[in-house]
Design an enzyme around this catalytic site. Sequence first.
Site, PDB file in Angstrom:
ATOM      1  N   LYS A   1     -30.550 -61.403  25.641  1.00 35.49           N
ATOM      2  CA  LYS A   1     -30.275 -61.270  27.068  1.00 35.49           C
ATOM      3  C   LYS A   1     -29.412 -60.058  27.326  1.00 35.49           C
ATOM      4  O   LYS A   1     -28.417 -59.907  26.629  1.00 35.49           O
ATOM      5  CB  LYS A   1     -29.545 -62.543  27.500  1.00 35.49           C
ATOM      6  CG  LYS A   1     -29.055 -62.570  28.906  1.00 35.49           C
ATOM      7  CD  LYS A   1     -28.331 -63.866  29.132  1.00 35.49           C
ATOM      8  CE  LYS A   1     -27.803 -63.903  30.541  1.00 35.49           C
ATOM      9  NZ  LYS A   1     -27.013 -65.067  30.784  1.00 35.49           N
TER      10      LYS A   1
ATOM     11  N   LYS B   1     -26.187 -61.928  23.407  1.00 37.45           N
ATOM     12  CA  LYS B   1     -25.959 -61.798  24.853  1.00 37.45           C
ATOM     13  C   LYS B   1     -24.987 -60.647  25.058  1.00 37.45           C
ATOM     14  O   LYS B   1     -23.869 -60.657  24.540  1.00 37.45           O
ATOM     15  CB  LYS B   1     -25.379 -63.095  25.408  1.00 37.45           C
ATOM     16  CG  LYS B   1     -25.025 -62.983  26.883  1.00 37.45           C
ATOM     17  CD  LYS B   1     -24.647 -64.326  27.466  1.00 37.45           C
ATOM     18  CE  LYS B   1     -24.278 -64.188  28.928  1.00 37.45           C
ATOM     19  NZ  LYS B   1     -23.904 -65.486  29.520  1.00 37.45           N
TER      20      LYS B   1
HETATM   21  C1  PBG Z   1     -22.970 -67.740  32.260  1.00 38.68           C
HETATM   22  C2  PBG Z   1     -24.275 -67.087  32.453  1.00 38.68           C
HETATM   23  C3  PBG Z   1     -24.511 -65.824  33.014  1.00 38.68           C
HETATM   24  C4  PBG Z   1     -25.894 -65.678  33.111  1.00 38.68           C
HETATM   25  C5  PBG Z   1     -26.460 -66.830  32.588  1.00 38.68           C
HETATM   26  N1  PBG Z   1     -25.435 -67.703  32.152  1.00 38.68           N
HETATM   27  C6  PBG Z   1     -23.572 -64.810  33.571  1.00 38.68           C
HETATM   28  C7  PBG Z   1     -22.501 -64.258  32.732  1.00 38.68           C
HETATM   29  O1  PBG Z   1     -22.506 -64.336  31.502  1.00 38.68           O
HETATM   30  O2  PBG Z   1     -21.584 -63.727  33.339  1.00 38.68           O
HETATM   31  C8  PBG Z   1     -26.574 -64.494  33.713  1.00 38.68           C
HETATM   32  C9  PBG Z   1     -27.972 -64.690  34.152  1.00 38.68           C
HETATM   33  C10 PBG Z   1     -28.496 -63.653  35.088  1.00 38.68           C
HETATM   34  O3  PBG Z   1     -27.870 -62.625  35.368  1.00 38.68           O
HETATM   35  O4  PBG Z   1     -29.597 -63.899  35.570  1.00 38.68           O
HETATM   36  N2  PBG Z   1     -22.472 -67.916  31.010  1.00 38.68           N
END
Ligand code: PBG
Length: 337
Positions: free
Chosen positions: A261, A206
């Site tokens: 992601k 991520k």
């Molecule tokens: C939180 C989380 C995030 C997303 C999914 N879970 C945001 C972040 O890490 O700040 C983002 C998903 C999206 O942008 O569609 N842990």
Amino acid sequence: MTPRMSYTPLDLPVRPRRLRRAPWLRALVAETTLRAEDLIWPLFVQEGEGLVTPVDGLPGVNRLSIDALVDAAREAAALGIPAIALFPVTPPEKKTDDGREALNADNLVCRAIRAVKQAVPEIGIVADVALDPYTTHGHDGVLGADGDVANDTTVAVLCKQAVTLAQAGCDIVAPSDMMDGRVGEIRTALDDAGHEQIAILSYAAKYASAFYGPFRAAVGSKNNLGKADKRTYQMNPANRIEAVREASLDLAEGADMLMVKPATLYLDIISDVAQASDVPVFAYHVSGEYAMLKAAVAAGMLEEKSATLETLLAIKRAGASAILTYAARDVAQWLKE
Ligand code: PBG
């Protein structure tokens, strides 16, 4: 997937167009397919009743009260979408420095899980494990004395959060926090609590991406985070080799599925991780990627259906076996037509 050479004698005319001649033939030789069964639909849940509140910056996406969420889950199941992913919009007064609302067995997401499981038992439920919906500072964990997210303290809380979500009835927990060592600890905590059938979909690679902006606005963590960022725990977009390292660690710790992601800007990562692992690899087509498509469509620059289908097909072609996307319902409908 290793590209293969074909050995057509060079003195014969080579005509790859032969296989592109008609729709039936193109369908017959297609290497990649996109099906409703490949999609997971992320949904935002809020307190209240009868509420379907559009999210600014994410056209077609709503914050749903639990009753409306149940309707959406029913719709998804009817369209053949196998699972939904739930994200709670926590009321500001329930947010604290330590995010303890995450551990409340009666919190919004737990009530939502129970309601969906009761009304639509055939749909799978994915629940995010991370503290950002619950913290006043908007970070995914608890802060240490140095102001940075404290890894091991956070992991201990995430284990309790995962067990709370499993107890509520979710099928898959998805740690999206990027703390070190959390997958193994969560696995042990789930097993110790008798939840050995609850799967872990680990956000293995991520990235600290600019494309989460609309999501943070949707769950209300954007203002909490302010000018801070998540670069001490989410990955540097400059790094590729590190993604395989993160993936192998999560596999060694017992992840059942891995996630990459964002998706479209990270097709190389999806490809690397899919080739390096022997579990399903999912990709999250995140809020900013979805918003970008929608904006181009609204400006008349792209045609929605073909551009969206091509985007998702490319993510699958790179190696993803399933995709989390806000377009899931639309896509499942298009594929049905
Ligand atoms: C939180 C989380 C995030 C997303 C999914 N879970 C945001 C972040 O890490 O700040 C983002 C998903 C999206 O942008 O569609 N842990």
